[in-house]
Scaffold this active site. Structure first.
Site, PDB file in Angstrom:
ATOM      1  N   ARG A 168       4.282   8.153   7.013  1.00  0.00           N
ATOM      2  CA  ARG A 168       4.262   8.413   8.463  1.00  0.00           C
ATOM      3  C   ARG A 168       5.679   8.571   8.995  1.00  0.00           C
ATOM      4  O   ARG A 168       6.612   7.919   8.528  1.00  0.00           O
ATOM      5  CB  ARG A 168       3.587   7.247   9.199  1.00  0.00           C
ATOM      6  CG  ARG A 168       2.075   7.230   8.981  1.00  0.00           C
ATOM      7  CD  ARG A 168       1.386   6.257   9.870  1.00  0.00           C
ATOM      8  NE  ARG A 168       1.940   4.918   9.701  1.00  0.00           N
ATOM      9  CZ  ARG A 168       1.699   3.941  10.575  1.00  0.00           C
ATOM     10  NH1 ARG A 168       0.999   4.205  11.673  1.00  0.00           N
ATOM     11  NH2 ARG A 168       2.196   2.749  10.377  1.00  0.00           N
ATOM     12  N   SER A 202       8.708   1.194   0.762  1.00  0.00           N
ATOM     13  CA  SER A 202       7.935   0.056   0.215  1.00  0.00           C
ATOM     14  C   SER A 202       7.997  -0.024  -1.292  1.00  0.00           C
ATOM     15  O   SER A 202       6.953   0.026  -1.986  1.00  0.00           O
ATOM     16  CB  SER A 202       6.494   0.182   0.699  1.00  0.00           C
ATOM     17  OG  SER A 202       6.491   0.462   2.079  1.00  0.00           O
ATOM     18  N   ASP A 234       8.265  -2.662   3.472  1.00  0.00           N
ATOM     19  CA  ASP A 234       7.136  -2.709   4.417  1.00  0.00           C
ATOM     20  C   ASP A 234       6.755  -4.135   4.769  1.00  0.00           C
ATOM     21  O   ASP A 234       6.284  -4.409   5.876  1.00  0.00           O
ATOM     22  CB  ASP A 234       5.925  -1.924   3.886  1.00  0.00           C
ATOM     23  CG  ASP A 234       5.501  -2.359   2.490  1.00  0.00           C
ATOM     24  OD1 ASP A 234       4.467  -1.852   2.013  1.00  0.00           O
ATOM     25  OD2 ASP A 234       6.212  -3.163   1.876  1.00  0.00           O
TER      26      ASP A 234
HETATM   27  C1  G6P Z   1       0.797  -0.086   6.701  1.00  0.00           C
HETATM   28  C2  G6P Z   1       2.297  -0.174   6.813  1.00  0.00           C
HETATM   29  C3  G6P Z   1       2.978   0.378   5.589  1.00  0.00           C
HETATM   30  C4  G6P Z   1       2.415  -0.324   4.377  1.00  0.00           C
HETATM   31  C5  G6P Z   1       0.936  -0.146   4.345  1.00  0.00           C
HETATM   32  C6  G6P Z   1       0.365  -0.896   3.194  1.00  0.00           C
HETATM   33  O1  G6P Z   1       0.367   1.176   6.781  1.00  0.00           O
HETATM   34  O2  G6P Z   1       2.741   0.566   7.934  1.00  0.00           O
HETATM   35  O3  G6P Z   1       4.341   0.187   5.656  1.00  0.00           O
HETATM   36  O4  G6P Z   1       3.023   0.192   3.227  1.00  0.00           O
HETATM   37  O5  G6P Z   1       0.353  -0.661   5.503  1.00  0.00           O
HETATM   38  O6  G6P Z   1      -0.981  -0.684   3.176  1.00  0.00           O
HETATM   39  P1  G6P Z   1      -1.657   0.498   2.368  1.00  0.00           P
HETATM   40  O7  G6P Z   1      -3.073   0.076   2.256  1.00  0.00           O
HETATM   41  O8  G6P Z   1      -1.516   1.699   3.175  1.00  0.00           O
HETATM   42  O9  G6P Z   1      -0.995   0.566   1.043  1.00  0.00           O
HETATM   43  C1  BGC Z   2       6.207  -2.652  -3.875  1.00  0.00           C
HETATM   44  C2  BGC Z   2       6.671  -3.450  -2.690  1.00  0.00           C
HETATM   45  C3  BGC Z   2       5.780  -3.198  -1.501  1.00  0.00           C
HETATM   46  C4  BGC Z   2       4.339  -3.435  -1.884  1.00  0.00           C
HETATM   47  C5  BGC Z   2       3.397  -3.183  -0.764  1.00  0.00           C
HETATM   48  C6  BGC Z   2       4.746  -2.906  -4.129  1.00  0.00           C
HETATM   49  O1  BGC Z   2       4.302  -2.082  -5.136  1.00  0.00           O
HETATM   50  O2  BGC Z   2       6.935  -2.999  -5.024  1.00  0.00           O
HETATM   51  O3  BGC Z   2       7.977  -3.118  -2.365  1.00  0.00           O
HETATM   52  O4  BGC Z   2       6.149  -4.062  -0.496  1.00  0.00           O
HETATM   53  O5  BGC Z   2       3.983  -2.607  -2.957  1.00  0.00           O
HETATM   54  O6  BGC Z   2       3.413  -1.907  -0.338  1.00  0.00           O
END
Ligand code: G6P
Ligand code: BGC
Ligand code: BGC
Length: 924
Positions: free
Chosen positions: A549, A610, A664
């Site tokens: 995003r 992330s 994140d």
């Molecule tokens: C939200 C946060 C992201 C995060 C994500 C993890 O969308 O804004 O920064 O990485 O959650 O959740 P997801 O299920 O999208 O991996």
């Molecule tokens: C990453 C982290 C991140 C997490 C959640 C992991 O695979 O190594 O940096 O915070 O995923 O998105």
């Protein structure tokens, strides 16, 4: 059919037990008998009313709104299909309650479709009256004793015997081997059994007996045994009808019509328990004074009123009451009764059947009445035969009305106007008194002319049928054991979870000290959570979750306003070259700026990235390794802020001021910290999983300074990469890891996060299919396809509403045909995998909050955790399981979980805002 012919009568004066009033003249007597027998005449209209009312009561009970008044119980029996003849094996069958004061033990050998049917061996044991009315334990000990006595006579092993328990009383079943007695009927009234699981009572008695190890694998109502025991080849019977001491029927109902079952497909056998039908409105006019008298004298006054007009246990008594009444009115036996005639239960069903049988002839009637100590007048025998016929005929016709109600229900349930159905009949009333069936058949044709009903006598009284159900139950029990064995490693107990918390704590300390640890404990250079004085417009990027995003974040005194746009990161970009990836990112930023009219503006930018980065500063982050399906080349070991800036440079005419790179977890903590200053932990459970928290700077060996705090990105996804979690890892985890693009890495993540749970479930389903436990052992190509079983399926399948329907819908889309047992097992697999994930996540959070509490030397810590991630947010139970595990493992911490509404993009913008404010102050 309805009229009963007139009879001849005789005169007598003054003997003891004789009626004092003058004897009626012969013609009066027959009037009196006719008037008396008139009561037993049930008109066609009344039969139709009974049929309709019983049908109404059945449909009410199916819908779950049983009105106690006319309660037929409609009890699901967990028998989901009629036999498909494949059942094989030796089974012990114990029948209790079908035949009144006796129980029967059978040894049944099922030979499958091919084999030649083997005659079962059986033995009947009379149950002493004091056992039928005594303590329940005594009854079950008696049954266990009979079992041993029977088996002693057979050359069988003492081990591993499988038993089917035919228990002919109304029970709430919660499984094929779990059944709670609702109330005794028919001559039984043992204490300490109603409301209890009769299978457990039998198991306990067999254990006390200790002679044989017998596994009670199924409990079956006798009507079900009768239906399942339908003569092979003529069936399948879909109705089981029993008239023995008691009466009842079962039939195959569409599962979706049984409210208590969460099923939308298939059929289930329902035990009607019509014996308790007592709609005074329709039964009132049919109930005679003799019925009321019988009921008052019975063991269960007011209950089983319908049964007491049909069941073999009662017909003799009804006849006795009528004969005693007529004798006392001087109409019969010269107005004389006898002690036998006045004593309860002195006339049995057999007597009634014989006496009513015109072939039996007056002689037999005389003999029976003489045995009752009665002096039989010339016309008495014929009158007695009328009485027997009236009582017997009414029973058969009432039974027919009830059966006609079941047939009408089947027509409704299957939306069939014309119904062709086979009814299995069982019980000694059918076996010994064929006229009962002919009256019943005749009446059914009258009441349900559009139904083509064939009546099939059940083989050996349902013993075979009970063995069939037992075979199915044994197969399901074996499958259940294999399922339990497969899922046992996923059921973590308190000790195991406490060990994970302790190991994580140890790894945290080592990581903070910069020692070898699977937890890198990366300093993020975020030293404070927002204090609300932040202001300005910021750009933010959010990369690494399900969606990429770009956000515009406006921070004002009035709060934070976010405008964002989701862009996809195609797999070939995520796994292409680093340059391609960052060029794609910049393309998205430019597209966003154009759409938001920001082109040419150089807003401070916060980059939520992330992935594990060793940060050297707020805007410097060296990517340690990719995770979560990303694998772009030439990035690991690079400063991703530089990579972004280079991409910006490559895209001339774009000005961007990258101020901060945040993980994140940090973005989420900051985002929630803006609302709740106690938020000092960030947790992500989405595609990947990770956590961060505010650590005392003095504990962070790798960053100078020993006052104040710094947010530490734990990168707990890698926890256990040093083997410290191997005790918990299952072969399914190993399969998923080996098939991943980073085998040996992110062990903790691969047991918790959304990218992997679906795959773990798929591997378990493949394993259970290979064992024949699921899908009849039929492997399908689709289920062997990687990532075909999405983690979101777990959330859908485990939703409290429609669970089994969801399972079916999802698995049928995967080309699998499944039974309801399959659906239940898939649900349990999903529950076990998601529960373990949530508990492990909870153990991690417990380690973090306990660390903060001890850091601050607090007795009790109150802290909030900012959370984001699709799995945590969408799974119906994940969040509550995490919270419960934290309460269990960190009882001295009061933890509030705050679901982040705006994602970590807002957090990245706030970190950028704090950095800009600090930089501003530094410049002033
Ligand atoms: C939200 C946060 C992201 C995060 C994500 C993890 O969308 O804004 O920064 O990485 O959650 O959740 P997801 O299920 O999208 O991996
Ligand atoms: C990453 C982290 C991140 C997490 C959640 C992991 O695979 O190594 O940096 O915070 O995923 O998105
Ligand atoms: C019981 C039923 C049983 C029937 C026939 C009734 O009294 O409640 O469960 O099927 O008798 O044995």
């Amino acid at each position: 059919m309805d009229s009963i012919g007139s009879v001849g009568l005789r005169q007598r004066e003054g003997a003891p037990g004789c009626s004092q009033e003058g004897l009626p003249c012969p013609s009066d007597s027959s009037e009196l008998v006719l008037e008396c027998l008139q009561q037993f005449k049930v008109t066609k209209t009344q039969l139709r009313q009974i049929q309709a009312s019983l049908l109404g009561s059945m449909e009410q009970a199916l819908g779950g709104q049983a009105s106690p008044a006319s309660a037929v119980r409609m009890l699901p029996t967990y028998v989901g299909s009629t036999p498909h003849g494949t059942e094989q094996g030796d089974f012990v069958v114990l029948e209790l309650g079908a035949t009144g004061a006796s129980l029967r033990v059978l040894w049944v050998t099922l030979v499958g479709i091919e084999g030649h049917r083997m005659e079962p061996r059986s033995q009947e044991f009379v149950i002493p009256p004091e056992v039928m009315l005594g303590p329940g334990q005594q009854l079950f000990d008696f049954a266990a004793h009979c079992l041993s006595e029977f088996l002693d006579a057979l050359p069988v092993d003492k081990e591993g015997l499988q038993l089917g328990f035919s228990f002919s009383f109304p029970c709430h079943q919660t499984g094929l081997d779990r059944s709670t007695l609702i109330s005794w009927t028919k001559g039984f009234r043992c204490s300490g059994v109603e409301g209890h699981d009769v299978v457990q009572l039998l198991r306990d008695a067999i254990k006390r007996q200790g002679a044989y190890s017998i596994d009670v694998v199924a409990v079956v109502n006798d009507t079900v045994g009768t239906m399942m025991g339908c003569e092979p080849g003529v069936g399948p019977c879909e109705v089981g009808l029993v008239v023995d001491t008691g009466t009842n029927a079962c039939y195959m109902e569409e599962a979706r019509h049984v409210a208590v079952l969460d099923e939308d497909r298939g059929r289930v056998c329902v035990s009607v328990e019509w014996g308790s039908f007592s709609d005074d409105g329709v039964l009132g006019p049919v109930l005679t004074t003799f019925d009321h008298a019988l009921d008052r004298e019975s063991l269960n006054p007011g209950a089983q009123r319908f049964e007491k007009m049909i069941g073999g246990l009662y017909l003799g008594e009804l006849v006795r009451l009528v004969l005693a009444h007529l004798a006392q009115r001087g109409v019969l036996f010269g107005g004389c009764t006898s002690p036998a005639l006045l004593s309860h239960g002195s006339i049995l069903l057999e007597h009634v059947a014989e006496m009513k049988d015109p072939l039996a002839g007056a002689a037999r009637v005389h003999a029976i009445l003489r045995d009752l100590g009665l002096s039989v007048g010339a016309s008495d025998a014929e009158l007695v035969q009328y009485v027997c016929a009236a009582v017997f005929t009414r029973a058969a016709r009432l039974c027919a009305a009830a059966l006609a109600a079941v047939l009408a229900r089947l027509q409704h349930s299957r939306e069939q106007q014309v119904l062709q159905i086979a009814v299995a009949t069982g019980g000694r009333v059918f076996e010994r008194h064929p006229s009962f069936l002919s009256i019943l058949q005749e009446t059914v044709m009258l009441l349900a002319p559009e139904c083509d009903v064939s009546f099939i006598p059940s083989v050996d009284g349902g013993g075979q049928g009970v063995a069939m159900v037992t075979a199915v139950a044994a197969r399901l029990a074996a499958h259940r054991r294999l399922l339990e064995e497969t899922l046992a490693p996923f059921r973590l107990d308190h000790e195991q979870l406490a060990a994970v918390r302790a190991q994580m704590r140890e790894a945290m300390v080592k990581g903070l000290q910069g020692e070898a640890s699977s937890l890198r404990m990366l300093p993020t250079y975020v030293r404070a959570t927002p204090d609300g004085t932040e202001r300005g417009d910021f750009l933010a990027l959010d990369l690494g979750g399900t969606n990429f995003r770009v956000l515009l974040v406006r921070v004002t005194a009035g709060g934070v306003k976010i405008t964002s746009q989701v862009y996809s990161i195609p797999e070939y970009v995520a796994q292409g070259s680093g340059q391609q990836l960052f060029d794609h990112i910049v393309d998205c930023i430019v597209d966003f700026q154009q759409k938001q009219g920001l082109s040419g503006q150089s807003l401070p930018l916060g980059f939520t990235f992330s992935f594990p980065c060793r940060q050297l500063g707020l805007d410097q982050g060296i990517l340690l390794n990719w995770t979560k399906g990303f694998n772009a080349s030439d990035c690991e070991g690079q400063d991703v802020v530089c990579l972004l800036r280079e991409a910006i440079r490559r895209r001339q005419a774009v000005e961007l001021n990258v101020v901060a790179i945040v993980n994140d977890t940090v973005g989420t903590m900051m985002s929630c910290g803006y609302e709740d200053p106690r938020c000092e932990v960030g947790l992500i459970v989405g595609t990947g999983t990770n956590a961060c928290y505010m650590e005392e700077l003095q504990n962070v060996a790798t960053v100078p300074g020993d006052s104040g705090h710094m947010c530490i990105n734990m990168e707990w996804g890698a926890f256990g990469d040093d083997g410290s979690l191997d005790l918990l890892r299952t072969c399914f985890d190993a399969n998923v890891d080996q098939a991943s693009i980073n085998p040996g890495k992110q062990s903790f993540e691969k047991m918790i996060s959304g990218m992997y749970l679906g795959e773990i479930v798929r591997h378990i389903l493949l394993h259970l299919t290979s064992l024949g436990v699921l899908f009849r052992g039929q492997q399908t190509q689709r289920l062997q396809t990687r990532d075909i079983f999405k983690t979101k399926f777990l959330s859908e399948i485990e939703s409290d509403s429609l669970a089994l329907r969801q399972v079916r819908a999802i698995l049928e889309d995967l080309g699998l045909s499944l039974t309801s047992d399959d659906a239940l097992m898939v649900l349990e697999v999903c529950q076990a995998v998601s529960q373990r994930a949530a508990q492990l996540c909870g153990a991690g959070v417990a380690a973090v909050v306990e660390k903060i509490r001890e850091n601050r030397g607090l007795e009790e810590l109150t802290v909030s955790v900012g959370v984001d991630g699709t799995l945590y947010k969408l799974h119906p139970h994940f969040s509550s399981l995490v919270a419960a595990t934290v309460r269990e493992l960190a009882p001295r911490c009061v933890v509030t979980f705050l679901q982040s509404e705006d994602g970590s993009g807002k957090g990245a913008a706030l970190v950028t805002a704090v950095a800009c404010r600090l930089a501003q102050m530094a410049r002033v």
